[in-house]
Design a protein around this motif. Sequence first.
Motif, mmCIF file in Angstrom:
data_model
loop_
_atom_site.group_PDB
_atom_site.id
_atom_site.type_symbol
_atom_site.label_atom_id
_atom_site.label_comp_id
_atom_site.label_asym_id
_atom_site.label_seq_id
_atom_site.Cartn_x
_atom_site.Cartn_y
_atom_site.Cartn_z
ATOM 1 N N ARG A 180 1.036 -1.258 0.246
ATOM 2 C CA ARG A 180 0.014 0.328 0.049
ATOM 3 C C ARG A 180 0.541 1.504 0.378
ATOM 4 O O ARG A 180 0.284 2.517 -0.514
ATOM 5 C CB ARG A 180 -1.169 0.160 0.943
ATOM 6 N N CYS A 181 2.063 1.213 0.879
ATOM 7 C CA CYS A 181 2.842 2.702 0.921
ATOM 8 C C CYS A 181 4.046 2.683 -0.373
ATOM 9 O O CYS A 181 3.902 3.707 -0.646
ATOM 10 C CB CYS A 181 3.961 2.360 1.687
ATOM 11 N N PHE A 182 4.165 1.673 -0.306
ATOM 12 C CA PHE A 182 4.808 1.561 -2.598
ATOM 13 C C PHE A 182 4.705 1.606 -3.712
ATOM 14 O O PHE A 182 4.676 2.133 -4.679
ATOM 15 C CB PHE A 182 6.158 0.985 -1.410
ATOM 16 N N THR A 183 3.511 0.935 -4.065
ATOM 17 C CA THR A 183 2.632 0.578 -5.350
ATOM 18 C C THR A 183 1.679 1.017 -5.632
ATOM 19 O O THR A 183 1.387 0.768 -6.308
ATOM 20 C CB THR A 183 2.584 -0.889 -4.956
ATOM 21 N N GLN A 184 1.442 2.066 -4.707
ATOM 22 C CA GLN A 184 0.277 2.455 -4.603
ATOM 23 C C GLN A 184 -0.096 3.881 -4.922
ATOM 24 O O GLN A 184 0.883 4.325 -2.935
ATOM 25 C CB GLN A 184 -1.078 2.048 -3.934
ATOM 26 N N GLU A 185 -0.641 4.321 -5.048
ATOM 27 C CA GLU A 185 0.001 6.149 -4.801
ATOM 28 C C GLU A 185 -1.037 6.449 -3.583
ATOM 29 O O GLU A 185 -2.109 6.305 -2.904
ATOM 30 C CB GLU A 185 -2.014 7.018 -6.308
ATOM 31 N N ASN A 229 8.972 10.437 -12.802
ATOM 32 C CA ASN A 229 7.563 10.836 -12.343
ATOM 33 C C ASN A 229 6.313 9.826 -11.656
ATOM 34 O O ASN A 229 7.151 9.053 -11.556
ATOM 35 C CB ASN A 229 6.803 11.808 -13.604
ATOM 36 N N ILE A 230 5.248 10.022 -11.338
ATOM 37 C CA ILE A 230 4.682 9.493 -10.220
ATOM 38 C C ILE A 230 4.270 8.106 -11.116
ATOM 39 O O ILE A 230 4.358 7.484 -10.152
ATOM 40 C CB ILE A 230 3.648 10.379 -9.434
ATOM 41 N N GLY A 231 4.180 8.580 -12.083
ATOM 42 C CA GLY A 231 3.891 6.824 -12.841
ATOM 43 C C GLY A 231 5.389 6.480 -13.087
ATOM 44 O O GLY A 231 5.368 5.058 -13.212
ATOM 45 N N LEU A 232 6.195 6.274 -13.731
ATOM 46 C CA LEU A 232 7.512 6.029 -13.842
ATOM 47 C C LEU A 232 8.123 5.566 -12.654
ATOM 48 O O LEU A 232 8.482 4.304 -12.495
ATOM 49 C CB LEU A 232 8.522 6.459 -13.883
ATOM 50 N N HIS A 233 7.576 5.456 -11.742
ATOM 51 C CA HIS A 233 8.055 5.408 -9.577
ATOM 52 C C HIS A 233 7.506 4.443 -9.818
ATOM 53 O O HIS A 233 7.423 3.456 -9.053
ATOM 54 C CB HIS A 233 7.761 6.681 -9.134
ATOM 55 N N LEU A 234 5.772 4.273 -10.103
ATOM 56 C CA LEU A 234 5.008 3.433 -9.229
ATOM 57 C C LEU A 234 5.700 1.921 -10.355
ATOM 58 O O LEU A 234 5.406 1.117 -9.512
ATOM 59 C CB LEU A 234 3.651 3.723 -9.806
ATOM 60 N N LYS A 235 5.445 2.180 -11.364
ATOM 61 C CA LYS A 235 5.794 0.990 -11.792
ATOM 62 C C LYS A 235 6.761 0.445 -11.983
ATOM 63 O O LYS A 235 7.247 -1.214 -11.147
ATOM 64 C CB LYS A 235 5.523 1.488 -13.575
#
Length: 399
Positions: free
Chosen positions: A329-334, A376-382
């Motif tokens: 939840r902390c690292f893979t979700q916004e 960016n946020i998207g790249l970070h999450l992926k």
Amino acid sequence: MHPHLTQRQNKSLLDEPLIHKKLHFNYEKNKELDHTALIDKATEAFDYEACKESYWNPEQLSLMHGTPLWDEASQTQRIILNQLYWIAYYSQIVSAEIATIYFNHIAATGLYSLEDFRIICDTLDLETRQERSHIHAFKTISEDVEWRLFGKRLFTYPMRGPLEQTMVFADRNRFSDFWRKLRLKAYSLISPQNAFLASQYLLIRGLRTLNGKLIQHKLAKDYMVLQDKSIAPIPTQINYFHFMDESYHFNTSKIVGLEIIKCLEKPTAYETWVVNKAIEGCQQDHFNFSVVVNGIFWYEPALYRTMYQLLTSNVFNMDKHEALNMLKRCFTQENEAMHKSFELHNIAIASYKALLSPLAYLNKTNKEMTIMSKNNIGLHLKQNQRQFKRFIANEKIHH
């Protein structure tokens, strides 16, 4: 520099009286306000029992602040997360300051090869002594607290050499570590014989500490506004003492890195290539952002194991399933923390651009900070999602 005798150089620091005056003022003020004795005294007096119920930093500067872990933590757990921010943040600073001690000597050697540069060398000697005091304080307190809370290290590490990876939690492998050390060794051999490259270490140092300056001002603020400063927990006092020393260090970095070049010969194509490569390396080190410690550009997948150990420790008492679910939840979700960290990353990019803007010899990649700006946020999450699956597989932890 004797004006009537033969010299190896055509320019002198004394030809630029304003720069010399700035250097002299910065050195004298740092000597006058030197916080080394106060830091050493505070470190000696540190007693965790006396401050374990207190926040050591402003609340927003707590480990994992703004994540689901912070939102669901008890008051006692939040206090520990606040104290762990201090430990994690300064563990990163220790790593940077160990390298700084070494490269201060290298830079001083390179600049002392010319006449009239003693003021810079004396300044770097003072700063090096201060760095040792800072490292002693951060290590002593952080190691004591980790031992008491966990009985083992989480964010701290044994003393290390100056050529180790500066980022404590980095995207690294054996080859990148080898390549990094090789480049630093090459720089260490060349710059003591090259005043321009020696001066440009201070430019890199200034760039690397600019973001730290923003955070350290916030860390020091609580102590600055206290009416009765004697009641501040010792780590809070050290936040302020360290910030004060580092303010002068940053001034030195700016004057030497940006202005001293006026007193040196114009850089060659090779010298500008070396400096541009060094700044690109700095951008790569600062490419990531992290919800663990807002203000430190750590690579989050490198933190999964440490955070798993924290969640399954006596502080949070989570079982394997709960800990993995919280990490996910902390690292893979916004979440709010991710946006706050990304916001600070963007502030850092803007600050770096402003700092470097007067330097004509930098290339477009560094002038526009294009490497850092790609994240960016998207790249970070992926990236986090992909590495989280690998973490579970590698650690043989089954969700």
